[in-house]
Enzyme design. Structure first.
Site, PDB file in Angstrom:
ATOM      1  N   ASP A  62       0.216   7.570   7.384  1.00  0.00           N
ATOM      2  CA  ASP A  62       0.694   5.883   8.140  1.00  0.00           C
ATOM      3  C   ASP A  62       1.557   6.462   8.733  1.00  0.00           C
ATOM      4  O   ASP A  62       1.952   5.868   9.951  1.00  0.00           O
ATOM      5  CB  ASP A  62       0.972   5.759   6.744  1.00  0.00           C
ATOM      6  CG  ASP A  62      -0.352   5.429   6.126  1.00  0.00           C
ATOM      7  OD1 ASP A  62      -1.121   4.768   6.717  1.00  0.00           O
ATOM      8  OD2 ASP A  62      -0.098   5.063   5.140  1.00  0.00           O
ATOM      9  N   ASP A 121       0.824  -1.730  -0.123  1.00  0.00           N
ATOM     10  CA  ASP A 121      -0.141  -0.163  -0.050  1.00  0.00           C
ATOM     11  C   ASP A 121       1.327   1.220   0.084  1.00  0.00           C
ATOM     12  O   ASP A 121       2.132   1.134   0.052  1.00  0.00           O
ATOM     13  CB  ASP A 121      -0.987   0.104   1.268  1.00  0.00           C
ATOM     14  CG  ASP A 121      -1.377  -1.422   1.731  1.00  0.00           C
ATOM     15  OD1 ASP A 121      -2.193  -2.023   0.695  1.00  0.00           O
ATOM     16  OD2 ASP A 121      -1.508  -1.614   3.042  1.00  0.00           O
ATOM     17  N   GLU A 171      -6.376  -6.529  12.398  1.00  0.00           N
ATOM     18  CA  GLU A 171      -7.951  -5.737  12.017  1.00  0.00           C
ATOM     19  C   GLU A 171      -8.746  -6.940  12.506  1.00  0.00           C
ATOM     20  O   GLU A 171      -9.420  -7.342  13.060  1.00  0.00           O
ATOM     21  CB  GLU A 171      -7.406  -5.190  10.769  1.00  0.00           C
ATOM     22  CG  GLU A 171      -6.888  -4.706  10.348  1.00  0.00           C
ATOM     23  CD  GLU A 171      -6.270  -4.256   8.844  1.00  0.00           C
ATOM     24  OE1 GLU A 171      -5.821  -3.362   8.725  1.00  0.00           O
ATOM     25  OE2 GLU A 171      -6.217  -5.565   7.962  1.00  0.00           O
ATOM     26  N   ASP A 177      -2.254  -1.555  13.822  1.00  0.00           N
ATOM     27  CA  ASP A 177      -2.490  -0.761  12.656  1.00  0.00           C
ATOM     28  C   ASP A 177      -2.864   1.069  13.449  1.00  0.00           C
ATOM     29  O   ASP A 177      -3.589   0.811  13.463  1.00  0.00           O
ATOM     30  CB  ASP A 177      -4.084  -1.821  11.837  1.00  0.00           C
ATOM     31  CG  ASP A 177      -4.164  -0.666  10.777  1.00  0.00           C
ATOM     32  OD1 ASP A 177      -2.882   0.477  10.715  1.00  0.00           O
ATOM     33  OD2 ASP A 177      -4.995  -0.842  10.258  1.00  0.00           O
ATOM     34  N   LEU A 216      -3.157   3.335  11.712  1.00  0.00           N
ATOM     35  CA  LEU A 216      -3.698   4.720  11.205  1.00  0.00           C
ATOM     36  C   LEU A 216      -4.525   3.689  10.152  1.00  0.00           C
ATOM     37  O   LEU A 216      -4.128   3.201   8.422  1.00  0.00           O
ATOM     38  CB  LEU A 216      -3.466   5.653  10.353  1.00  0.00           C
ATOM     39  CG  LEU A 216      -4.276   6.929  10.334  1.00  0.00           C
ATOM     40  CD1 LEU A 216      -4.954   7.403  11.443  1.00  0.00           C
ATOM     41  CD2 LEU A 216      -3.677   7.947   9.799  1.00  0.00           C
ATOM     42  N   ASP A 217      -6.479   3.096  10.306  1.00  0.00           N
ATOM     43  CA  ASP A 217      -6.985   1.864   9.183  1.00  0.00           C
ATOM     44  C   ASP A 217      -7.234   2.889   8.584  1.00  0.00           C
ATOM     45  O   ASP A 217      -8.593   3.955   9.086  1.00  0.00           O
ATOM     46  CB  ASP A 217      -7.507   0.924  10.218  1.00  0.00           C
ATOM     47  CG  ASP A 217      -8.141   0.056   9.387  1.00  0.00           C
ATOM     48  OD1 ASP A 217      -7.611  -0.795   8.687  1.00  0.00           O
ATOM     49  OD2 ASP A 217      -9.116  -0.412   9.112  1.00  0.00           O
ATOM     50  N   GLU A 240       0.829  -2.646  11.287  1.00  0.00           N
ATOM     51  CA  GLU A 240       0.736  -2.868   9.795  1.00  0.00           C
ATOM     52  C   GLU A 240       2.204  -1.901   8.942  1.00  0.00           C
ATOM     53  O   GLU A 240       2.522  -3.272   7.306  1.00  0.00           O
ATOM     54  CB  GLU A 240      -0.152  -2.492   9.436  1.00  0.00           C
ATOM     55  CG  GLU A 240      -1.261  -2.419   7.788  1.00  0.00           C
ATOM     56  CD  GLU A 240      -2.028  -1.723   7.138  1.00  0.00           C
ATOM     57  OE1 GLU A 240      -2.622  -1.806   8.060  1.00  0.00           O
ATOM     58  OE2 GLU A 240      -2.369  -2.339   6.127  1.00  0.00           O
ATOM     59  N   GLU A 241       2.727  -1.468   8.929  1.00  0.00           N
ATOM     60  CA  GLU A 241       3.726  -0.130   8.020  1.00  0.00           C
ATOM     61  C   GLU A 241       5.023  -0.745   8.651  1.00  0.00           C
ATOM     62  O   GLU A 241       5.721   0.332   8.191  1.00  0.00           O
ATOM     63  CB  GLU A 241       3.281   1.187   9.110  1.00  0.00           C
ATOM     64  CG  GLU A 241       1.957   1.651   8.884  1.00  0.00           C
ATOM     65  CD  GLU A 241       1.356   1.542   6.853  1.00  0.00           C
ATOM     66  OE1 GLU A 241       2.084   2.027   6.494  1.00  0.00           O
ATOM     67  OE2 GLU A 241       0.396   1.250   6.987  1.00  0.00           O
TER      68      GLU A 241
END
Ligand code: AHM
Ligand code: MG
Length: 349
Positions: free
Chosen positions: A83, A77, A294, A127, A129-130, A106-107
């Site tokens: 983010d 992404d 998530e 996560d 900033l989803d 996630e990052e």
């Protein structure tokens, strides 16, 4: 959500209109004297990371924080500036609590192994900033986290050790929650003892208990899915969604609501009932959403609120992760709605 509504707090807390999140967590902590306050300190650091992220989101347009950061994350992404900022905020605040040994974001491609002198016995997956593709249009976004007790935190040396210890099924979650940066800022969490929702009072800078003991309706009237993907769905999912739109004689069709931000779609589902879906499809055989930070934390909250979360064939909380960024199909919401979906999947197989 009114910020000053008088609410009945969970047993043991006095009826008051100012049960702050910190006070609530301290109260819960007393039920677990063996944990020596560690979870309280960890959640205080998560709370602070959410407040800082909220503040960045609120001023993003003015501070020129919209737009791409110029890189990509492990899932391919494109990373937004926010983010990157929220990821740093989560890492720095949580590490400084000295209560975790492992962080999965996630990052970040690999798990972060905390230095021994800063280490605690927990692992956290988040996560930061989803729904970040929605940032620039000012649509609700959020942060999601799940906390696990690590079996042998002291002896973690490599990223492989870290991954092995934090890859636990959602059933083992100690606490999970999400922050939602919408028209108000909410923090919703569970320690495995019900689900409780807090609203940030901007004048105090404190999260105040506004939604104690959230219970999801047994059956809802709303479905939530990116229907643009329907040409690639399995037949069972297509048939299930069709049954909601064209119900048998005498029943009303379900309404469709889809924001495209998991936190916002799940929050609405928790409060109003219905079903949120991100199915597997021909292009994405495991769906899109990630298990550890998530699917599993949201499944934990759903079950704690009396709902259910499934891949279609298996309870999401029972999945044993085999990689930290693993994806999972997601169907979650009102108990009876998720059971209906599962019966369509069962008859198809
Ligand atoms: P992200 O983690 O890259 O932000 O992606 C996850 C988001 C979820 O919030 C949301 O449910 C989903 O992606 C929406 O995806 P789509 O745009 O394919 O409907
Ligand atoms: Mg995400």
């Amino acid at each position: 959500m009114s910020q000053h509504t008088k609410v009945a707090p969970p047993t043991g807390l006095e009826e008051t209109d100012s049960v702050t999140l910190t006070r609530f967590v301290l109260h819960e902590q007393r039920k677990h004297p063996e944990s020596q306050g560690d979870l309280t300190l960890l959640l205080t650091s998560v709370q602070l990371a959410c407040k800082v992220t909220d503040s960045c989101v609120r001023k993003a347009g003015i501070a020129k924080l919209y737009g791409l950061a110029g890189g990509g994350n492990v899932s391919g992404d494109l990373q937004q500036k926010l983010d990157v900022i929220s990821n740093e905020t989560f890492k720095v605040n949580i590490e400084s609590s000295q209560k975790v040994a492992v962080m999965v974001s996630e990052e970040e491609e690999l798990p972060i192994v905390v230095e021994k002198h800063n280490r605690g016995k927990y692992g956290i997956a988040f996560d930061p900033l989803d729904g970040s593709s929605n940032i620039d249009s000012n649509v609700t976004i959020g942060s999601i986290f799940s906390i696990f007790h690590l079996p042998d935190a002291e002896n973690i040396q490599t990223t492989e050790d870290a991954a092995r210890q934090i890859m636990q099924p959602g059933r083992k979650i100690v606490a999970a929650g999400y922050a939602m940066y919408g028209s108000a800022t909410n923090l919703v969490l569970s320690f495995g003892n019900g689900v409780h929702g807090f609203t940030l009072d901007p004048s105090l800078g404190e999260f105040v208990l506004t939604h104690p003991n959230i219970r999801i309706p047994r059956r809802g009237k709303i479905y939530s899915v990116n229907e643009g993907n329907c040409k690639n769905w399995d037949k069972s999912v297509t048939q299930y969604i069709h049954s909601l739109k064209f119900p048998s004689e005498g029943k009303s069709p379900y309404s469709l609501r889809y924001i495209g931000s998991m936190v916002a779609d799940v929050h609405r589902t928790l409060l109003y009932g219905g079903i949120f879906c991100y199915p597997a499809d021909k292009k994405n055989p495991n769906g899109k959403l990630r298990l550890l930070y998530e699917g599993a934390p949201m499944a934990f909250l759903m079950e704690q609120a009396g709902g259910k979360a499934s891949t279609g064939t298996e309870n999401i909380l029972d999945i044993q992760p085999h990689s930290i960024h693993q994806r999972t199909p997601v169907f979650m919401g009102s108990y009876e709605d998720v059971c209906d979906l599962e019966s369509f999947c069962k008859s198809a197989s």
